[in-house]
Design a protein around this motif. Structure first.
Motif, PDB file in Angstrom:
ATOM      1  N   SER A   1      80.782  40.505  45.027  1.00 42.99           N
ATOM      2  CA  SER A   1      80.521  41.443  46.116  1.00 42.99           C
ATOM      3  C   SER A   1      80.660  40.817  47.496  1.00 42.99           C
ATOM      4  N   ASP A   2      80.465  39.508  47.623  1.00 44.77           N
ATOM      5  CA  ASP A   2      80.593  38.848  48.926  1.00 44.77           C
ATOM      6  C   ASP A   2      82.043  38.780  49.401  1.00 44.77           C
ATOM      7  N   HIS A   3      83.000  38.991  48.513  1.00 43.44           N
ATOM      8  CA  HIS A   3      84.417  38.884  48.853  1.00 43.44           C
ATOM      9  C   HIS A   3      85.030  40.210  49.311  1.00 43.44           C
ATOM     10  N   TYR A   4      84.246  41.261  49.339  1.00 38.86           N
ATOM     11  CA  TYR A   4      84.754  42.587  49.691  1.00 38.86           C
ATOM     12  C   TYR A   4      83.975  43.158  50.858  1.00 38.86           C
ATOM     13  N   PRO A   5      84.582  44.117  51.587  1.00 39.42           N
ATOM     14  CA  PRO A   5      83.837  44.784  52.661  1.00 39.42           C
ATOM     15  C   PRO A   5      82.735  45.657  52.061  1.00 39.42           C
ATOM     16  N   PRO A   6      81.762  46.080  52.865  1.00 36.62           N
ATOM     17  CA  PRO A   6      80.649  46.878  52.330  1.00 36.62           C
ATOM     18  C   PRO A   6      81.087  48.236  51.778  1.00 36.62           C
TER      19      PRO A   6
ATOM     20  N   ALA B   1      79.574  47.805  40.313  1.00 37.49           N
ATOM     21  CA  ALA B   1      78.708  48.099  39.166  1.00 37.49           C
ATOM     22  C   ALA B   1      79.424  49.042  38.200  1.00 37.49           C
ATOM     23  N   TRP B   2      80.153  50.016  38.732  1.00 29.23           N
ATOM     24  CA  TRP B   2      80.920  50.951  37.902  1.00 29.23           C
ATOM     25  C   TRP B   2      82.002  50.200  37.125  1.00 29.23           C
ATOM     26  N   LEU B   3      82.681  49.260  37.792  1.00 31.37           N
ATOM     27  CA  LEU B   3      83.695  48.455  37.101  1.00 31.37           C
ATOM     28  C   LEU B   3      83.062  47.605  36.004  1.00 31.37           C
ATOM     29  N   ASP B   4      81.872  47.057  36.273  1.00 31.73           N
ATOM     30  CA  ASP B   4      81.160  46.290  35.241  1.00 31.73           C
ATOM     31  C   ASP B   4      80.853  47.153  34.027  1.00 31.73           C
ATOM     32  N   ASP B   5      80.371  48.380  34.256  1.00 32.86           N
ATOM     33  CA  ASP B   5      80.059  49.290  33.150  1.00 32.86           C
ATOM     34  C   ASP B   5      81.301  49.632  32.348  1.00 32.86           C
ATOM     35  N   ARG B   6      82.409  49.867  33.043  1.00 29.90           N
ATOM     36  CA  ARG B   6      83.660  50.198  32.341  1.00 29.90           C
ATOM     37  C   ARG B   6      84.187  49.007  31.556  1.00 29.90           C
ATOM     38  N   ALA B   7      83.962  47.805  32.058  1.00 26.04           N
ATOM     39  CA  ALA B   7      84.434  46.608  31.358  1.00 26.04           C
ATOM     40  C   ALA B   7      83.616  46.347  30.096  1.00 26.04           C
ATOM     41  N   LYS B   8      82.342  46.737  30.099  1.00 28.50           N
ATOM     42  CA  LYS B   8      81.469  46.516  28.944  1.00 28.50           C
ATOM     43  C   LYS B   8      81.716  47.509  27.827  1.00 28.50           C
ATOM     44  N   SER B   9      81.910  48.780  28.195  1.00 30.38           N
ATOM     45  CA  SER B   9      82.029  49.819  27.179  1.00 30.38           C
ATOM     46  C   SER B   9      83.487  49.966  26.746  1.00 30.38           C
ATOM     47  N   PRO B  10      83.700  50.270  25.465  1.00 29.70           N
ATOM     48  CA  PRO B  10      85.077  50.481  25.005  1.00 29.70           C
ATOM     49  C   PRO B  10      85.658  51.728  25.651  1.00 29.70           C
TER      50      PRO B  10
ATOM     51  N   PHE C   1      82.024  41.860  37.858  1.00 32.32           N
ATOM     52  CA  PHE C   1      82.600  42.215  39.144  1.00 32.32           C
ATOM     53  C   PHE C   1      81.546  42.124  40.241  1.00 32.32           C
ATOM     54  N   SER C   2      80.312  42.451  39.908  1.00 32.80           N
ATOM     55  CA  SER C   2      79.237  42.441  40.892  1.00 32.80           C
ATOM     56  C   SER C   2      79.034  41.061  41.515  1.00 32.80           C
ATOM     57  N   SER C   3      79.372  40.023  40.785  1.00 32.85           N
ATOM     58  CA  SER C   3      79.215  38.673  41.326  1.00 32.85           C
ATOM     59  C   SER C   3      80.196  38.390  42.462  1.00 32.85           C
TER      60      SER C   3
ATOM     61  N   THR D   1      87.546  61.563  54.664  1.00 30.21           N
ATOM     62  CA  THR D   1      87.773  60.273  54.015  1.00 30.21           C
ATOM     63  C   THR D   1      86.706  60.016  52.953  1.00 30.21           C
ATOM     64  N   VAL D   2      87.157  59.653  51.758  1.00 27.27           N
ATOM     65  CA  VAL D   2      86.235  59.296  50.680  1.00 27.27           C
ATOM     66  C   VAL D   2      86.108  57.777  50.667  1.00 27.27           C
ATOM     67  N   ILE D   3      84.854  57.301  50.681  1.00 26.87           N
ATOM     68  CA  ILE D   3      84.609  55.863  50.632  1.00 26.87           C
ATOM     69  C   ILE D   3      83.651  55.559  49.488  1.00 26.87           C
ATOM     70  N   TYR D   4      83.783  54.374  48.966  1.00 26.13           N
ATOM     71  CA  TYR D   4      82.918  53.915  47.881  1.00 26.13           C
ATOM     72  C   TYR D   4      82.081  52.749  48.387  1.00 26.13           C
ATOM     73  N   PRO D   5      80.756  52.806  48.240  1.00 31.45           N
ATOM     74  CA  PRO D   5      79.960  51.618  48.530  1.00 31.45           C
ATOM     75  C   PRO D   5      80.379  50.523  47.547  1.00 31.45           C
ATOM     76  N   THR D   6      80.689  49.361  48.064  1.00 26.67           N
ATOM     77  CA  THR D   6      81.240  48.291  47.237  1.00 26.67           C
ATOM     78  C   THR D   6      80.315  47.909  46.096  1.00 26.67           C
ATOM     79  N   ASP D   7      79.009  47.855  46.338  1.00 29.03           N
ATOM     80  CA  ASP D   7      78.099  47.474  45.253  1.00 29.03           C
ATOM     81  C   ASP D   7      78.119  48.499  44.128  1.00 29.03           C
ATOM     82  N   LYS D   8      78.235  49.799  44.463  1.00 28.96           N
ATOM     83  CA  LYS D   8      78.307  50.853  43.426  1.00 28.96           C
ATOM     84  C   LYS D   8      79.643  50.800  42.692  1.00 28.96           C
ATOM     85  N   LEU D   9      80.716  50.523  43.430  1.00 23.18           N
ATOM     86  CA  LEU D   9      82.043  50.435  42.824  1.00 23.18           C
ATOM     87  C   LEU D   9      82.107  49.261  41.842  1.00 23.18           C
TER      88      LEU D   9
END
Length: 105
Positions: free
Chosen positions: A10-15, A62-71, A6-8, A52-60
């Protein structure tokens, strides 16, 4: 073929992505689901701007990458043991009045 991350993308999403808009970018994520992850301490890093709760896109991402790797840990695993015996349950509600029977004289 290279592994997808997902991190690859990052250019397609807002910050920053607002929690209320998360399903606009990721259809399988909902604001309620993200709130649950956050309250359990299992969500990505987040910031609050007022209410308002916001997520920095790079952290979000990276979190999706971690969830995709682990069962997934929330999937029920089949048990090899016999199922436990069911216990009788107590009756619910208010006890009923006993019907009066008329005695024949």
């Amino acid at each position: 073929m290279a592994d997808f991350t997902f991190s690859s993308l990052s250019d397609h999403y807002p910050p920053f992505i607002e929690r209320s808009q998360i399903s606009t970018y990721f259809a399988w994520l909902t604001p309620r689901g993200m709130r649950n992850f956050d309250s359990a301490g299992k969500g990505p890093e987040r910031l609050k701007v007022g209410k308002t709760v916001i997520y920095p896109t790079d952290k979000l991402l990276a979190w999706l990458d971690d969830r995709a790797k682990s069962p997934s840990t929330n999937v029920a695993k089949p048990s090899t043991d016999d199922p436990p015996e069911r216990q009788p349950t107590a009756k619910r509600g208010r006890p009923r009045k006993k019907a009066h029977t008329a005695k024949a004289t």
